[in-house]
Design a protein around this motif. Structure first.
Motif, PDB file in Angstrom:
ATOM      1  N   VAL A  12      42.058  29.423  40.635  1.00  0.00           N
ATOM      2  CA  VAL A  12      41.969  28.787  41.941  1.00  0.00           C
ATOM      3  C   VAL A  12      41.056  29.646  42.806  1.00  0.00           C
ATOM      4  N   THR A  13      40.046  29.047  43.379  1.00  0.00           N
ATOM      5  CA  THR A  13      39.212  29.788  44.327  1.00  0.00           C
ATOM      6  C   THR A  13      39.675  29.453  45.741  1.00  0.00           C
ATOM      7  N   VAL A  14      39.570  30.418  46.609  1.00  0.00           N
ATOM      8  CA  VAL A  14      39.918  30.187  48.007  1.00  0.00           C
ATOM      9  C   VAL A  14      38.706  30.486  48.870  1.00  0.00           C
ATOM     10  N   ALA A  32      44.546  32.267  52.599  1.00  0.00           N
ATOM     11  CA  ALA A  32      44.555  32.218  51.135  1.00  0.00           C
ATOM     12  C   ALA A  32      45.808  31.531  50.619  1.00  0.00           C
ATOM     13  N   VAL A  33      46.961  31.891  51.142  1.00  0.00           N
ATOM     14  CA  VAL A  33      48.231  31.309  50.694  1.00  0.00           C
ATOM     15  C   VAL A  33      48.211  29.793  50.866  1.00  0.00           C
ATOM     16  N   GLN A  35      45.878  27.825  50.498  1.00  0.00           N
ATOM     17  CA  GLN A  35      44.982  27.171  49.545  1.00  0.00           C
ATOM     18  C   GLN A  35      45.426  27.295  48.092  1.00  0.00           C
ATOM     19  N   VAL A  36      46.454  28.071  47.838  1.00  0.00           N
ATOM     20  CA  VAL A  36      46.898  28.314  46.460  1.00  0.00           C
ATOM     21  C   VAL A  36      48.131  27.469  46.172  1.00  0.00           C
ATOM     22  N   THR A  38      51.622  26.354  44.468  1.00  0.00           N
ATOM     23  CA  THR A  38      52.791  27.158  44.124  1.00  0.00           C
ATOM     24  C   THR A  38      52.711  27.585  42.667  1.00  0.00           C
ATOM     25  N   CYS A  39      52.899  28.871  42.436  1.00  0.00           N
ATOM     26  CA  CYS A  39      52.907  29.402  41.073  1.00  0.00           C
ATOM     27  C   CYS A  39      53.713  30.698  41.068  1.00  0.00           C
ATOM     28  N   PRO A  42      51.090  35.130  40.314  1.00  0.00           N
ATOM     29  CA  PRO A  42      49.655  35.023  40.021  1.00  0.00           C
ATOM     30  C   PRO A  42      48.991  36.388  39.930  1.00  0.00           C
ATOM     31  N   VAL A  44      45.758  38.149  41.306  1.00  0.00           N
ATOM     32  CA  VAL A  44      44.803  37.922  42.386  1.00  0.00           C
ATOM     33  C   VAL A  44      43.575  38.796  42.142  1.00  0.00           C
ATOM     34  N   LEU A  61      51.266  36.423  48.226  1.00  0.00           N
ATOM     35  CA  LEU A  61      51.433  35.495  47.111  1.00  0.00           C
ATOM     36  C   LEU A  61      52.451  35.985  46.078  1.00  0.00           C
TER      37      LEU A  61
END
Length: 67
Positions: A12-14, A32-33, A35-36, A38-39, A42, A44, A61
């Protein structure tokens, strides 16, 4: 991203660009949060000037690792 996908990872790019001059590190982490997806845990990855934001974004995150 294609190389990550071939290995079974999701990338995932932010976009941290903003014209808001008063943002602090925590504000960028929240950008950033938002745009990501839920996982869990991660990894980073940051480059260039965003490296200064890496620890705060990773913490926000609940990242498993930082690169």
């Amino acid at each position: 991203m294609a190389a990550l996908a071939r290995r079974g990872h999701r990338g995932v790019t932010v976009d941290l660009w903003t014209d808001e001059a008063t943002l602090d590190v925590g504000d960028y982490a929240q950008l950033a949060v938002a745009q990501v997806p839920t996982c869990n845990g991660p990894v980073v990855i940051a480059h260039s000037g965003s490296g200064a934001l890496l620890p705060t974004i990773a913490e926000a995150l609940d990242a498993a690792a930082m690169v």
